[in-house]
Design an enzyme around this catalytic site. Structure first.
Site, PDB file in Angstrom:
ATOM      1  N   ASP A  71       0.847  -1.191   0.000  1.00 45.81           N
ATOM      2  CA  ASP A  71       0.000   0.000   0.000  1.00 45.81           C
ATOM      3  C   ASP A  71       0.884   1.242   0.000  1.00 45.81           C
ATOM      4  O   ASP A  71       1.889   1.308   0.705  1.00 45.81           O
ATOM      5  CB  ASP A  71      -0.919  -0.007   1.231  1.00 45.81           C
ATOM      6  CG  ASP A  71      -2.072   0.977   1.080  1.00 45.81           C
ATOM      7  OD1 ASP A  71      -3.222   0.521   0.936  1.00 45.81           O
ATOM      8  OD2 ASP A  71      -1.823   2.203   1.089  1.00 45.81           O
ATOM      9  N   ILE A  72       0.513   2.238  -0.793  1.00 46.43           N
ATOM     10  CA  ILE A  72       1.316   3.453  -0.932  1.00 46.43           C
ATOM     11  C   ILE A  72       1.270   4.309   0.343  1.00 46.43           C
ATOM     12  O   ILE A  72       2.183   5.109   0.573  1.00 46.43           O
ATOM     13  CB  ILE A  72       0.822   4.270  -2.157  1.00 46.43           C
ATOM     14  CG1 ILE A  72       1.924   5.183  -2.677  1.00 46.43           C
ATOM     15  CG2 ILE A  72      -0.444   5.063  -1.849  1.00 46.43           C
ATOM     16  CD1 ILE A  72       1.612   5.771  -4.054  1.00 46.43           C
ATOM     17  N   ASN A  90     -13.023  -3.004   2.428  1.00 48.37           N
ATOM     18  CA  ASN A  90     -13.980  -1.910   2.555  1.00 48.37           C
ATOM     19  C   ASN A  90     -14.961  -2.003   1.398  1.00 48.37           C
ATOM     20  O   ASN A  90     -14.553  -2.185   0.251  1.00 48.37           O
ATOM     21  CB  ASN A  90     -13.245  -0.571   2.543  1.00 48.37           C
ATOM     22  CG  ASN A  90     -12.367  -0.392   3.775  1.00 48.37           C
ATOM     23  OD1 ASN A  90     -12.730  -0.807   4.867  1.00 48.37           O
ATOM     24  ND2 ASN A  90     -11.206   0.208   3.596  1.00 48.37           N
ATOM     25  N   GLY A 128     -15.323   3.406   3.750  1.00 44.93           N
ATOM     26  CA  GLY A 128     -13.914   3.738   3.548  1.00 44.93           C
ATOM     27  C   GLY A 128     -13.329   3.291   2.229  1.00 44.93           C
ATOM     28  O   GLY A 128     -12.129   3.444   2.002  1.00 44.93           O
ATOM     29  N   GLN A 129     -14.171   2.733   1.346  1.00 41.49           N
ATOM     30  CA  GLN A 129     -13.636   2.307   0.047  1.00 41.49           C
ATOM     31  C   GLN A 129     -13.364   3.536  -0.825  1.00 41.49           C
ATOM     32  O   GLN A 129     -14.239   4.387  -1.017  1.00 41.49           O
ATOM     33  CB  GLN A 129     -14.612   1.365  -0.678  1.00 41.49           C
ATOM     34  CG  GLN A 129     -13.999   0.752  -1.938  1.00 41.49           C
ATOM     35  CD  GLN A 129     -14.919  -0.250  -2.629  1.00 41.49           C
ATOM     36  OE1 GLN A 129     -16.071  -0.430  -2.257  1.00 41.49           O
ATOM     37  NE2 GLN A 129     -14.382  -0.914  -3.654  1.00 41.49           N
ATOM     38  N   HIS A 142     -10.167  -5.187  -3.348  1.00 46.33           N
ATOM     39  CA  HIS A 142      -8.833  -5.366  -2.781  1.00 46.33           C
ATOM     40  C   HIS A 142      -8.936  -5.801  -1.335  1.00 46.33           C
ATOM     41  O   HIS A 142      -9.759  -5.295  -0.575  1.00 46.33           O
ATOM     42  CB  HIS A 142      -7.982  -4.094  -2.895  1.00 46.33           C
ATOM     43  CG  HIS A 142      -8.667  -2.853  -2.410  1.00 46.33           C
ATOM     44  ND1 HIS A 142      -9.607  -2.191  -3.160  1.00 46.33           N
ATOM     45  CD2 HIS A 142      -8.544  -2.167  -1.245  1.00 46.33           C
ATOM     46  CE1 HIS A 142     -10.033  -1.140  -2.477  1.00 46.33           C
ATOM     47  NE2 HIS A 142      -9.416  -1.103  -1.315  1.00 46.33           N
ATOM     48  N   HIS A 146      -6.987  -5.745   2.101  1.00 46.97           N
ATOM     49  CA  HIS A 146      -5.881  -5.171   2.872  1.00 46.97           C
ATOM     50  C   HIS A 146      -5.369  -6.244   3.839  1.00 46.97           C
ATOM     51  O   HIS A 146      -6.176  -6.909   4.503  1.00 46.97           O
ATOM     52  CB  HIS A 146      -6.363  -4.016   3.750  1.00 46.97           C
ATOM     53  CG  HIS A 146      -6.876  -2.808   3.042  1.00 46.97           C
ATOM     54  ND1 HIS A 146      -6.131  -1.672   2.881  1.00 46.97           N
ATOM     55  CD2 HIS A 146      -8.079  -2.539   2.479  1.00 46.97           C
ATOM     56  CE1 HIS A 146      -6.848  -0.739   2.267  1.00 46.97           C
ATOM     57  NE2 HIS A 146      -8.045  -1.245   2.006  1.00 46.97           N
TER      58      HIS A 146
HETATM   59  P1  5GP Z   1      -9.674   1.529   0.233  1.00 47.41           P
HETATM   60  O1  5GP Z   1      -9.681   2.834   0.978  1.00 47.41           O
HETATM   61  O2  5GP Z   1     -10.373   1.653  -1.109  1.00 47.41           O
HETATM   62  O3  5GP Z   1     -10.133   0.356   1.017  1.00 47.41           O
HETATM   63  O4  5GP Z   1      -8.147   1.218  -0.047  1.00 47.41           O
HETATM   64  C1  5GP Z   1      -7.447   1.747  -1.124  1.00 47.41           C
HETATM   65  C2  5GP Z   1      -5.982   1.672  -0.747  1.00 47.41           C
HETATM   66  O5  5GP Z   1      -5.217   1.888  -1.917  1.00 47.41           O
HETATM   67  C3  5GP Z   1      -5.572   2.737   0.272  1.00 47.41           C
HETATM   68  O6  5GP Z   1      -5.046   2.092   1.430  1.00 47.41           O
HETATM   69  C4  5GP Z   1      -4.526   3.548  -0.472  1.00 47.41           C
HETATM   70  O7  5GP Z   1      -3.462   3.961   0.350  1.00 47.41           O
HETATM   71  C5  5GP Z   1      -4.072   2.607  -1.561  1.00 47.41           C
HETATM   72  N1  5GP Z   1      -3.612   3.271  -2.768  1.00 47.41           N
HETATM   73  C6  5GP Z   1      -4.225   4.324  -3.404  1.00 47.41           C
HETATM   74  N2  5GP Z   1      -3.528   4.669  -4.502  1.00 47.41           N
HETATM   75  C7  5GP Z   1      -2.469   3.815  -4.564  1.00 47.41           C
HETATM   76  C8  5GP Z   1      -1.380   3.688  -5.495  1.00 47.41           C
HETATM   77  O8  5GP Z   1      -1.256   4.417  -6.487  1.00 47.41           O
HETATM   78  N3  5GP Z   1      -0.483   2.706  -5.232  1.00 47.41           N
HETATM   79  C9  5GP Z   1      -0.573   1.888  -4.148  1.00 47.41           C
HETATM   80  N4  5GP Z   1       0.388   0.961  -3.996  1.00 47.41           N
HETATM   81  N5  5GP Z   1      -1.603   1.967  -3.268  1.00 47.41           N
HETATM   82  C10 5GP Z   1      -2.519   2.934  -3.473  1.00 47.41           C
END
Ligand code: 5GP
Ligand code: ZN
Length: 113
Positions: A31-32, A86, A92-93, A99, A101
């Site tokens: 995760d970034i 999420n 929180g998505q 995906h 986590h």
């Molecule tokens: P969500 O909030 O949708 O459950 O999770 C999305 C996740 O993707 C977040 O934890 C966010 O930090 C990660 N993310 C968003 N953009 C990027 C990216 O460009 N590269 C990587 N490696 N992770 C990302």
């Protein structure tokens, strides 16, 4: 595959990511913006918009995501870890490509905020 999906772009190699595992069905990468010392994502290569969109034909890849995620966690030295999906913006998505986590390496509170 949708052109404008961030994770489809990572799958296609159009956006770089620190990949941890890849095969024909799934991709895992860090995760970034890690929320724990170890925080990575496991995604299906098939574009599925989120948990609510998982279909019967996706059950095999869904199970593979968990199996691969656990194997990476063990290799990363986090035998105790949290798994999060999420579903929907209010939960929180932010990226609408399914995906998983996996987070670990610190104590994790329950219930989550
Ligand atoms: P969500 O909030 O949708 O459950 O999770 C999305 C996740 O993707 C977040 O934890 C966010 O930090 C990660 N993310 C968003 N953009 C990027 C990216 O460009 N590269 C990587 N490696 N992770 C990302
Ligand atoms: Zn996608």
């Amino acid at each position: 595959m949708p052109d404008n999906c961030l994770f489809c772009k990572i799958i296609r190699g159009e956006i770089p990511a620190e990949k941890l595992y890849e095969d024909d069905d799934v991709l895992a990468f860090r995760d970034i913006a890690p929320q724990a010392p170890t925080h990575f994502l496991v995604i299906p290569k098939k574009h599925i918009k989120g948990p609510e969109a998982v279909q019967p034909e996706d059950e095999q890849v869904f199970g593979k995501m968990m199996r691969v995620g656990n194997e990476i966690a063990q290799k990363e030295g986090i035998p105790h870890f949290r798994v999060v999906f999420n579903n929907g913006a209010e939960a929180g998505q932010t990226v609408f490509h399914l995906h998983m986590h996996i987070l670990g390496g610190r104590a994790l509170n329950w219930p989550p905020g």
